[in-house]
Scaffold this active site. Structure first.
Site, mmCIF file in Angstrom:
data_model
loop_
_atom_site.group_PDB
_atom_site.id
_atom_site.type_symbol
_atom_site.label_atom_id
_atom_site.label_comp_id
_atom_site.label_asym_id
_atom_site.label_seq_id
_atom_site.Cartn_x
_atom_site.Cartn_y
_atom_site.Cartn_z
ATOM 1 N N ALA A 1 -99.094 -27.630 -0.463
ATOM 2 C CA ALA A 1 -98.202 -27.329 -0.978
ATOM 3 C C ALA A 1 -97.813 -28.652 -2.218
ATOM 4 C CB ALA A 1 -96.899 -27.593 0.039
ATOM 5 N N THR B 1 -92.236 -36.216 -2.440
ATOM 6 C CA THR B 1 -92.807 -34.933 -2.128
ATOM 7 C C THR B 1 -92.113 -34.024 -1.523
ATOM 8 O OG1 THR B 1 -94.569 -35.380 -0.142
ATOM 9 C CG2 THR B 1 -91.872 -35.993 0.498
ATOM 10 N N ASN B 2 -91.990 -32.868 -0.677
ATOM 11 C CA ASN B 2 -91.542 -32.203 0.152
ATOM 12 C C ASN B 2 -91.764 -31.431 1.592
ATOM 13 O OD1 ASN B 2 -94.067 -29.802 0.372
ATOM 14 N ND2 ASN B 2 -94.608 -30.761 -1.857
ATOM 15 N N LEU B 3 -91.396 -31.351 1.836
ATOM 16 C CA LEU B 3 -91.568 -30.987 3.557
ATOM 17 C C LEU B 3 -92.451 -30.057 4.335
ATOM 18 C CD1 LEU B 3 -87.595 -30.274 4.221
ATOM 19 C CD2 LEU B 3 -89.090 -32.098 4.523
ATOM 20 N N SER B 4 -93.534 -29.692 3.245
ATOM 21 C CA SER B 4 -95.038 -29.458 3.467
ATOM 22 C C SER B 4 -94.964 -30.224 5.272
ATOM 23 C CB SER B 4 -95.896 -29.044 2.876
ATOM 24 O OG SER B 4 -96.699 -28.830 3.870
#
Ligand code: CTP
Ligand code: CA
Length: 225
Positions: A100, A33-36
């Site tokens: 994102a 996943t990502n930090l959005s």
């Protein structure tokens, strides 16, 4: 009260907003996943509702409350998000792609948790590129002669203006919004650079909700009458 006094610049519009990260499963307990944080997309959904639009928010995994009056659908993976947005975009008049989306997903996701085998060997992951959801929706709408005003976002670490301009053309969207500053993920403040065919507009540093309200006004000004 804010909602009562806000000019209804989006009255009659069906606004679709995507927000947050996507989650690409590796196995049942792990993923990519990502930090959005989803904060910007959620603020836009709220601001669009204040401006009189009918708003649907398609959210990746985030822990944020749903803005009052906004319909929300939760999704996980990019493929999942694409399927949902493709359907909802058919009846939308504005699509704001603030999510994102993971650029890649594992080629396969294991049905069972991957275990260490005791040898110290590490698993190898292979990836495939996810579809470009925004570009697909924008070109689909054009092909169907469906008036859908699409807005993209760009997170860039360098050359924001050049990258945002190139991205706007590559995605085939009238408006591309660049996040200024490398560290906007999760922050409450941001600054935005709007890029359209006419040029650029700066929205200086402010809270994400203030920026969302300004962005909604900028979108409303650009809608066909
Ligand atoms: N986007 C999308 N589907 C993807 C990737 C991105 O719909 N698979 C959308 C995002 O929601 C955003 C815009 O495209 O509105 C730009 O996303 P960004 O990650 O900045 O651009 P990419 O095209 O993925 O290029 P790169 O990450 O390599 O800069
Ligand atoms: Ca990307």
């Amino acid at each position: 009260l804010v909602r009562f006094f806000t000019p209804k610049v989006l009255a009659g519009q069906q606004v679709l907003v995507s927000a947050g990260p996507t989650y690409e499963a590796i196995d049942p307990v792990r993923g990519l996943t990502n930090l959005s944080s989803g904060k910007m997309g959620f603020a836009i959904a709220r601001a669009a509702h204040e401006a009189g639009a009918h708003v649907t928010l398609v959210a990746g995994p985030v822990s944020l409350p749903t803005p009052r009056g906004v319909g929300r659908i939760n999704v996980k993976s990019a493929m999942n998000m694409q399927k949902t947005l493709n359907v909802l975009s058919q009846t939308a008049t504005v699509f704001i792609s603030a999510a994102a989306v993971a650029d890649w997903r594992p080629v396969e996701s294991a049905n069972e948790k991957i275990k260490k085998d005791g040898s110290g060997r590490v698993p190898t992951l292979s990836f495939v590129e996810n579809p470009d959801i925004l570009a697909g929706i924008a070109s689909g709408a054009r092909a169907q002669n469906h008036q859908l005003f699409c807005v993209g976002f760009a997170a860039e670490s360098h050359d924001l203006l050049a990258n945002a301009q190139a991205k706007r053309e590559r995605k085939g969207v009238p408006l591309l919004v660049g996040n200024i500053g490398p560290d906007t993920f999760g922050q409450d403040d941001n600054a935005l650079l709007l890029v359209d065919a006419q040029g650029t507009t700066d929205l200086p540093k402010a809270s994400k909700l203030q920026l969302a309200r300004q962005l909604v006004a900028e979108i409303a000004r650009r809608l066909p009458t």
